[in-house]
Design an enzyme around this catalytic site. Sequence first.
Site, PDB file in Angstrom:
ATOM      1  N   TYR A 109       0.835  -1.210   0.000  1.00 52.38           N
ATOM      2  CA  TYR A 109       0.000   0.000   0.000  1.00 52.38           C
ATOM      3  C   TYR A 109       0.867   1.257   0.000  1.00 52.38           C
ATOM      4  CZ  TYR A 109      -3.104   3.638   1.823  1.00 52.38           C
ATOM      5  OH  TYR A 109      -3.793   4.813   2.007  1.00 52.38           O
ATOM      6  N   ARG A 146     -13.417  -2.898  19.448  1.00 55.26           N
ATOM      7  CA  ARG A 146     -12.991  -3.960  20.358  1.00 55.26           C
ATOM      8  C   ARG A 146     -13.475  -3.693  21.791  1.00 55.26           C
ATOM      9  NH1 ARG A 146      -7.082  -6.442  19.597  1.00 55.26           N
ATOM     10  NH2 ARG A 146      -8.020  -6.607  17.527  1.00 55.26           N
TER      11      ARG A 146
END
Length: 236
Positions: free
Chosen positions: A125, A176
């Site tokens: 990337y 999370r």
Amino acid sequence: GFLGRHLMPILEATYGANHVVGLSSKDFDLLKQDHVEQMFQAHKPEVLVHLAAYSGGIGANRTFPADFFYKNALFTTLMFEAAARHGVKKMVYPMGGCSYPATATSPISEDQMWNGYPQPESAGYSVAKKIGIVLSQSYRQQYGLNSVVLIPGNMYGGYDNFRDSESHVVPAMVRRYYETKLRGEKEIMMWGNGAPVRDFVYAGDVAKTIPWLIENYESSEPVNVSSGTEVSIREL
């Protein structure tokens, strides 16, 4: 997309809603040259803010490095080429701070960009996005395309990507903690030791700089946009 949703109302307030067009992958597939050509012919932009990217967290980058390189290299190359051929007067191209060398020292200044290789885990990337600097310089030199390379810090804010395997640290952490609380668990497991340091910047603040860059900045030398505040992952 993420930054685009913050940017659209700012551009509309600055230039008038009837002068601003926001497009997404539902409108054109910018991995296909004929779609890119159709987009430019249909809208004939004077100014282009190129936000299209294929991005995700470290987990996704480890699993799909070739996809991250191929798609982002194509997005970037096809758009610079078409912008030059269609006479775009100004182009703004954001890339990620992960394109800086893994050995860059904090605070990271723009002159460190070419001092080494990016973090290997996300190099597919990072290197593909880094090509944009070379494209900006090359198309300015050969075709006179006036483009700006913007390097935001670690962006966060509304409209971010909260998908489990693709999100960056802030939305991943929000999810999370939220799901741990829903399950009634007393402990949470985080990756790493919490020591890495990041510069987090609100996406809306990055978006506010773009009209100024459109109007005032006339160089292909990249520009960092960040908060200037270092935060460790443990502190976050």
